[in-house]
Design a protein around this motif. Structure first.
Motif, short mmCIF file in Angstrom:
data_model
loop_
_atom_site.label_atom_id
_atom_site.label_comp_id
_atom_site.label_asym_id
_atom_site.label_seq_id
_atom_site.Cartn_x
_atom_site.Cartn_y
_atom_site.Cartn_z
N ARG A 16 21.69 40.44 46.74
CA ARG A 16 22.95 40.47 47.19
C ARG A 16 23.70 41.89 47.29
O ARG A 16 24.34 42.22 48.37
CB ARG A 16 23.87 39.36 46.48
CG ARG A 16 23.28 37.86 46.86
CD ARG A 16 24.32 36.95 46.32
NE ARG A 16 24.48 37.19 45.02
CZ ARG A 16 24.12 36.29 44.05
NH1 ARG A 16 22.83 35.78 44.51
NH2 ARG A 16 24.27 36.47 42.71
N MET A 17 23.59 42.53 46.25
CA MET A 17 24.54 43.82 46.18
C MET A 17 23.88 44.81 47.18
O MET A 17 24.86 45.61 48.00
CB MET A 17 24.10 44.23 44.95
CG MET A 17 24.95 45.74 44.55
SD MET A 17 24.55 46.40 42.94
CE MET A 17 22.91 47.05 43.18
N ILE A 18 22.52 45.04 47.42
CA ILE A 18 22.01 45.89 48.15
C ILE A 18 22.11 45.59 49.68
O ILE A 18 22.65 46.44 50.52
CB ILE A 18 20.59 46.28 47.79
CG1 ILE A 18 20.65 46.88 46.49
CG2 ILE A 18 19.81 47.09 48.92
CD1 ILE A 18 19.08 47.19 45.76
N ASN A 19 21.98 44.08 50.19
CA ASN A 19 22.14 43.65 51.28
C ASN A 19 23.57 44.02 51.83
O ASN A 19 24.03 44.33 52.84
CB ASN A 19 21.87 42.12 51.39
CG ASN A 19 20.71 41.72 51.25
OD1 ASN A 19 20.30 40.63 50.97
ND2 ASN A 19 19.55 42.91 51.52
N ARG A 20 24.59 43.88 50.83
CA ARG A 20 26.01 43.92 51.24
C ARG A 20 26.26 45.45 51.63
O ARG A 20 27.13 45.66 52.51
CB ARG A 20 26.79 43.81 49.80
CG ARG A 20 28.46 43.52 50.08
CD ARG A 20 29.20 43.38 49.01
NE ARG A 20 30.61 43.38 48.91
CZ ARG A 20 31.41 43.43 48.27
NH1 ARG A 20 31.06 43.01 46.90
NH2 ARG A 20 32.75 43.39 48.43
N TYR A 21 25.52 46.35 51.30
CA TYR A 21 25.78 47.89 51.64
C TYR A 21 24.62 48.26 52.37
O TYR A 21 24.50 49.74 52.39
CB TYR A 21 25.91 48.64 50.37
CG TYR A 21 27.29 48.10 49.30
CD1 TYR A 21 28.53 48.38 49.98
CD2 TYR A 21 27.12 47.50 48.29
CE1 TYR A 21 29.76 48.08 49.37
CE2 TYR A 21 28.27 46.90 47.79
CZ TYR A 21 29.58 47.40 48.42
OH TYR A 21 30.73 46.97 47.47
#
Length: 202
Positions: free
Chosen positions: A36-41
Motif C-alpha cells: 500500500r505504501m509503495i503503490n501510494r507513491y
C-alpha cells in the motif's frame, strides 16, 4: 482461520533458521502494508515484492553476522527498511519525507547500512544482467581479466597476437558493457552509487 502469533525472539530465530512458517507470517502480516505504501507513491506490486523480499534477506544477513541490536523489533525494522529503500531509490524529492510516518524506535545506523546493502545487491544484479548480454568471447575475456589474467596470457588464449591487441579488445568489451549499463533506465536510480571500480583498468 486466525494467524499464528510470533514473538520478536521467535521471529529472529525463524529468520535465522529460514523457517517457512515464520517467513509466511511476516509476509502475510507486513507485505500488504508495504505494498500500500509503495503503490501510494507510484510503485507496483513487483517492486514492492522485490523490496520486501530483499529486506528479509538483509535482516537474515545481519542476524547471521550478529550485527543486530537485540532490542530491534523485526517487524518495525522490515517496515523501516522498506520505507527507506523506496525513498532512496524511487523518489528524488526530499518533501516526500514529510508525507510518510517517521521511522520510530529504530533510529540507529543499521537502517542506512540496510539501504546500502540493498543498493549493493541492485548494482550487482544490474551489472550481471548486462554482462550476460555481451557476446561469448567478451564475457570469457572479461572474466579472465577480472580473475587477474595478464594481457600476455589473454593475447595468447584468444589469439590476439600482441598484448596491445589484448588491451584494445578488453577495452572495447568493457566500454560495450559500461554503455549498456548506463543506457539502462534503472542506472539513473543508482547514480552516484554505482561501483565504478568494476570497470577500472589495472
Amino acid at each position: 482461520m486466525a494467524m499464528l502469533s510470533y514473538s520478536n525472539k521467535k521471529l529472529l530465530k525463524g529468520i535465522l533458521e529460514q523457517d517457512q512458517s515464520a517467513l509466511n507470517y511476516l509476509y502475510r502480516k507486513l507485505f500488504p502494508r508495504v505494498k500500500r505504501m509503495i503503490n501510494r507513491y507510484g510503485g507496483d506490486h513487483d517492486i514492492a515484492n522485490e523490496i520486501f523480499q530483499e529486506s528479509i534477506i538483509i535482516l537474515y544477513r545481519k542476524v547471521m553476522a550478529h550485527n543486530m541490536n537485540g532490542t530491534i523489533m523485526v517487524e518495525s525494522y522490515i517496515i523501516g527498511v522498506c520505507k527507506l529503500v523506496w525513498l532512496r531509490l524511487y523518489d528524488t524529492e526530499i518533501k516526500i519525507f514529510t508525507k510518510l510516518d517517521a521511522v520510530k524506535d529504530e533510529t540507529d545506523d543499521s537502517y542506512e547500512e540496510a539501504v546500502l546493502d540493498f543498493l549493493a545487491s541492485r548494482r550487482k544484479k544490474l551489472f550481471y544482467e548486462h554482462f550476460e548480454r555481451l557476446d561469448y568471447t567478451c564475457r570469457r575475456l572479461l572474466k579472465d581479466f577480472f580473475k587477474g589474467m595478464d594481457y600476455e596470457k589473454i593475447a595468447e588464449k584468444y589469439k590476439l597476437g600482441t598484448e596491445e591487441n589484448a588491451r584494445k579488445r578488453k577495452y572495447l568489451c568493457k566500454e560495450t558493457l559500461v554503455k549498456s549499463i548506463k543506457d539502462d533506465p534503472n542506472f539513473s536510480k543508482l547514480i552516484g552509487e554505482y561501483d565504478e571500480d568494476l570497470f577500472e583498468d589495472d
